[in-house]
Enzyme design. Structure first.
Site, PDB file in Angstrom:
ATOM      1  N   PHE A   1      11.345  -2.148 -12.399  1.00 22.78           N
ATOM      2  CA  PHE A   1      12.531  -2.446 -11.598  1.00 22.78           C
ATOM      3  C   PHE A   1      12.111  -2.795 -10.180  1.00 22.78           C
ATOM      4  CE2 PHE A   1      11.888   2.158 -11.414  1.00 22.78           C
ATOM      5  CZ  PHE A   1      12.010   2.455 -10.062  1.00 22.78           C
TER       6      PHE A   1
ATOM      7  N   ARG B   1       3.808  -3.083  12.230  1.00 20.26           N
ATOM      8  CA  ARG B   1       4.773  -2.875  13.309  1.00 20.26           C
ATOM      9  C   ARG B   1       5.797  -1.794  12.954  1.00 20.26           C
ATOM     10  NH1 ARG B   1       6.161  -8.937  15.649  1.00 20.26           N
ATOM     11  NH2 ARG B   1       4.293  -9.976  14.831  1.00 20.26           N
ATOM     12  N   GLY B   2       5.529  -1.059  11.895  1.00 21.17           N
ATOM     13  CA  GLY B   2       6.408   0.047  11.534  1.00 21.17           C
ATOM     14  C   GLY B   2       7.696  -0.353  10.862  1.00 21.17           C
ATOM     15  N   LEU B   3       7.778  -1.602  10.359  1.00 22.68           N
ATOM     16  CA  LEU B   3       9.045  -2.061   9.774  1.00 22.68           C
ATOM     17  C   LEU B   3       9.361  -1.325   8.481  1.00 22.68           C
ATOM     18  CD1 LEU B   3       8.789  -5.926  10.404  1.00 22.68           C
ATOM     19  CD2 LEU B   3       9.743  -4.129  11.876  1.00 22.68           C
TER      20      LEU B   3
ATOM     21  N   TYR C   1       2.653   4.405  -0.551  1.00 24.07           N
ATOM     22  CA  TYR C   1       3.857   5.230  -0.615  1.00 24.07           C
ATOM     23  C   TYR C   1       3.636   6.734  -0.539  1.00 24.07           C
ATOM     24  CZ  TYR C   1       6.108   0.837  -1.474  1.00 24.07           C
ATOM     25  OH  TYR C   1       6.566  -0.446  -1.331  1.00 24.07           O
TER      26      TYR C   1
ATOM     27  N   VAL D   1       6.932  -6.924   3.517  1.00 22.04           N
ATOM     28  CA  VAL D   1       6.800  -7.224   4.940  1.00 22.04           C
ATOM     29  C   VAL D   1       5.997  -8.518   5.029  1.00 22.04           C
ATOM     30  CG1 VAL D   1       5.892  -6.495   7.177  1.00 22.04           C
ATOM     31  CG2 VAL D   1       6.863  -4.794   5.614  1.00 22.04           C
TER      32      VAL D   1
END
Length: 417
Positions: free
Chosen positions: A417, A96-98, A128, A89
């Site tokens: 990855f 902003r909740g993206l 996470y 982000v």
């Protein structure tokens, strides 16, 4: 400031890939310009629908990608995983909740496809857990002080009748995939490597045109079978008295047996002018230090969580793996987003396992992220209970869970990855 509702989150079209990559580079602080070679190499990985972007006007301000992955579980079976990567982000659009919107969209699609778990490697620890991921494997990196290691400086090859050969990238691309699959089937936490991985890691495909191709060493057993392989680079550092002080840095090393790993590590420690060997990211209980006559010559220089797991299907996840113990356990699993959760009874033995929803009283209560941390056998339920991250509904349930879930060797994911 653009309102959150006015920022469009959508699958990225192939024509927008360069703009998406610019946002990735910005988010990871690599600079705003993406080299043409990297764009071309990464375009080969483009899959419609698996690249998400948040767009403010025509500019990409947040990125998210997932891809198909096979993850090895305890006992050697593989489960389909939704591998998450390329998550950024832009600093101008934080809070902003993206990420939450992109994550919810991707996990729902993974659940619909039938993926058993989602996986990722977290750049930052605190992010996470709120999406149901838990740290399922850890890694350690050792730096070996070669002169102190106590190895025979006259070493000229394995004592078991095998041999070490240096090979080129073409040989690795021919021999490596089969060897890696043999290793992966025995290593909980390991993931598959596709053709793109082998091309990128052998110099056939480059992200940086100035990047150097590593050296490749292959271990063949006395019967001539390829049983181990390593890629490594060596720097060029000399002391004031014209004294070689070079470091060999291992990029990856795999072996189907301790003998193969021992031979490769001893070879790396025997290279003229090399006084230090950096191991790369290894399992926390790797045998490397104990291959050396003086294990203290290998000191840990990095240690951290690595592969994170988000279980999407509790029943399939618990039935896919094997168990060293025998018994039953009733789990109350709290989901975070409506995708998973409920009460389950696990029946496990050496012959296999069954898991099904139940109305029986729970013995152990935990969130889905904690189950992800326990699932591959590395974390301890007793330890999590002490930390207040799981709750015993019946005395002794955490110890009972450890007897079923924990493994004699720690899981390990060899690949970023």
């Amino acid at each position: 400031m653009t309102r959150e509702a006015d920022i469009d989150i959508r699958p990225v079209a192939e024509a927008e890939h360069a703009e998406w990559m610019r946002a990735v580079h910005t988010g990871f602080l690599r600079g705003p310009v993406v080299p043409a070679e990297e764009l071309e190499a990464r375009r080969r990985k483009f899959v419609p629908g698996r690249f998400l972007g948040a767009f403010d006007g025509g500019r990409c301000v947040a990125t998210f990608r997932s891809f198909e992955q096979q993850l090895t579980v305890v006992g050697g079976a593989s489960v389909p995983a939704d591998a998450v990567t390329g998550v950024t982000v832009t600093a101008t659009h934080r809070r902003r909740g993206l990420l939450s919107r992109m994550m919810a969209r991707d996990l729902a699609a993974a659940k619909e496809r039938g993926d058993v778990v989602a996986t990722l490697i977290a750049a930052e620890y605190p992010i996470y857990g709120r999406y149901g991921f838990g740290p399922a494997t850890w890694m350690s990196e050792w730096t070996v002080d070669v002169p102190r290691a106590g190895l025979d400086a006259r070493w000229a090859g394995p004592a078991d009748g095998g041999r070490i050969d240096l090979v080129d990238g073409d040989d690795v691309r021919k021999l490596g995939p089969e060897l890696h699959e043999r290793v992966r089937r025995t290593q909980p936490g390991a993931i598959d490597r596709d053709e793109w991985w082998w091309q990128l890691n052998t110099g056939a495909l480059r992200l940086d045109p100035a990047g150097k191709t590593p050296f490749f060493a292959v271990y063949r057993s006395a019967s001539g079978e390829v049983e181990g392989m390593a890629a490594y680079a060596v720097d060029d550092h000399w002391g004031e008295a014209k004294q070689p002080l070079n470091t060999a840095t291992v990029q990856w090393l795999i072996g189907v047996s301790p003998a193969a790993e021992r031979a490769l590590w001893q070879y790396l420690c025997s290279i003229d002018w090399v006084v230090k060997v950096k191991s790369g990211w290894r399992a926390p209980d790797d045998l490397l230090p104990h291959f050396l006559p003086d294990p203290r010559a290998a000191r840990i220089t990095s240690q951290a969580d690595f592969l994170w797991v988000r279980i999407l299907d509790v029943v399939r996840a618990l039935e896919a793996r094997t168990y060293e113990g025998e018994g039953s356990l009733v789990l109350e699993v709290a989901g975070v987003d409506g995708l998973t959760g409920g009460r389950y009874r696990l029946e496990a033995s050496a012959a296999g396992a069954s898991c099904e929803p139940t109305t029986e009283s729970a013995e152990l209560a935990l969130e889905i992220g904690e189950l992800g941390a326990l699932w591959l056998g590395d974390e301890s339920a007793v330890r999590l209970a002490a930390l207040g991250r799981v709750r015993e509904e019946r005395a002794g349930a955490a110890r009972k869970a450890d007897a079923l879930l924990r493994t004699s060797r720690r899981p390990w994911c060899p690949d970023m990855f």
